[in-house]
Design an enzyme around this catalytic site. Structure first.
Site, PDB file in Angstrom:
ATOM      1  CG  ASP A  64      -1.757   1.186   1.423  1.00 25.20           C
ATOM      2  OD1 ASP A  64      -2.049   1.863   0.420  1.00 25.20           O
ATOM      3  OD2 ASP A  64      -2.137   1.472   2.581  1.00 25.20           O
ATOM      4  CE  LYS A  66      -3.243   5.230   1.120  1.00 31.36           C
ATOM      5  NZ  LYS A  66      -2.600   4.280   2.033  1.00 31.36           N
ATOM      6  CG  ASP A  69       6.363  10.993  -9.461  1.00 28.92           C
ATOM      7  OD1 ASP A  69       6.468  11.800 -10.398  1.00 28.92           O
ATOM      8  OD2 ASP A  69       7.183  10.947  -8.518  1.00 28.92           O
ATOM      9  CB  THR A 128     -11.034   5.856   5.252  1.00 24.58           C
ATOM     10  OG1 THR A 128      -9.665   5.460   5.410  1.00 24.58           O
ATOM     11  CG2 THR A 128     -11.692   4.914   4.289  1.00 24.58           C
ATOM     12  NE  ARG A 220      -4.876   3.237  13.684  1.00 28.72           N
ATOM     13  CZ  ARG A 220      -5.156   4.477  13.346  1.00 28.72           C
ATOM     14  NH1 ARG A 220      -4.683   5.479  14.069  1.00 28.72           N
ATOM     15  NH2 ARG A 220      -5.906   4.742  12.298  1.00 28.72           N
TER      16      ARG A 220
END
Ligand code: C5P
Length: 243
Positions: A64, A66, A69, A128, A220
């Protein structure tokens, strides 16, 4: 086009600083997790070594990172992540269709060269942690978040991507817009009663799956729980609950 390597919809985010901590969590949670997510924290601390070590232990990994560019640079990064064995990689939809097409093409090309199955390439829509108010005021984009998310999901599909990352609140709309084969990965998932932390647009795991999510990313609520195994098992039970 669903990725067959993830054995169930639960992807655990390994947001830790060292490969050692990531391995401890992956060994502990391996029997319950469908796969693991290596994000910016772990990748920028431990590098591709973290991906490689997890893959060596047979853990399916979502990188992940992201990517966002110019198309040529993103294509190079997509090739590298494919070589490191990532089974899902992602780019920002805001980078545009040319950038998304370059990433997907590069990942598929690199996988074909190595004789491996191509990773899923998915587009990040709106984080989110962004509320409706912040979205309009700070990005300057008018209108409901959901409209932007579905527009980006369609753009991603047209650019040849396998799916998107979207908040649970947009899953239903993306599923209706993009159809049954489109992969939807949903962070911002919180078991009933759990702390929401910095996430703003959340749902319970069962609700997100019912709304049409393919994979859930949970960090978490599992990794910071007093008993991470029990937390992962309760989430899986919620996901598999038949009502
Ligand atoms: O700890 P928590 O469950 O909030 O972790 C969610 C994970 O999903 C984090 O690793 C975060 O980087 C990632 N993520 C997100 N929202 C997105 C995309 C990824 O929270 N739109």
């Amino acid at each position: 086009m669903e990725n067959i390597f993830f054995k169930n919809p639960l992807i655990i985010a390994l947001d830790v600083d060292t490969t050692k901590e990531a391995i401890v969590l992956s060994d502990m949670l391996g029997p319950y997790a469908g796969g693991f997510k290596v994000g910016m924290q772990l990748y920028n601390s431990a590098g591709p070594e973290a991906l490689r070590r997890l893959r060596e232990r047979g853990a399916p990994v979502f990188a992940d990172l992201k990517l966002h560019d110019i198309p040529n640079t993103v294509a190079g990064a997509a090739r590298a992540l494919t070589r490191h064995g990532a089974l899902i990689i992602n780019v920002h939809a805001a980078g545009g269709s040319e950038m998304m097409r370059a990433a997907a093409g590069a990942a598929r090309d690199e996988a074909a060269k190595a004789g491996m199955a191509p990773p899923l390439v998915v587009a990040v829509t709106v984080l989110t942690s962004i509320s409706q108010d912040v979205f309009n005021r700070e990005t300057g984009v008018p209108g409901p978040i959901q409209d932007r998310v579905t527009a980006w999901a369609l753009l991603a599909r047209e650019a040849g991507l396998d799916g998107v990352v979207a908040s649970p609140l947009e899953v239903n709309a993306v599923r209706e817009t993009c159809g049954p084969g489109f992969v939807i990965i949903t962070p911002g998932v919180r078991p009933a009663g759990a702390a929401v932390n910095d996430q703003k647009r959340t749902m319970t795991p069962g609700e997100a799956i019912k709304a049409g999510a393919t994979y859930l990313v949970v960090g978490r609520p599992v990794t910071a729980a007093p008993d991470p195994v029990m937390a992962a098992r309760l989430i899986l039970a919620d996901v598999c609950k038949k009502e």
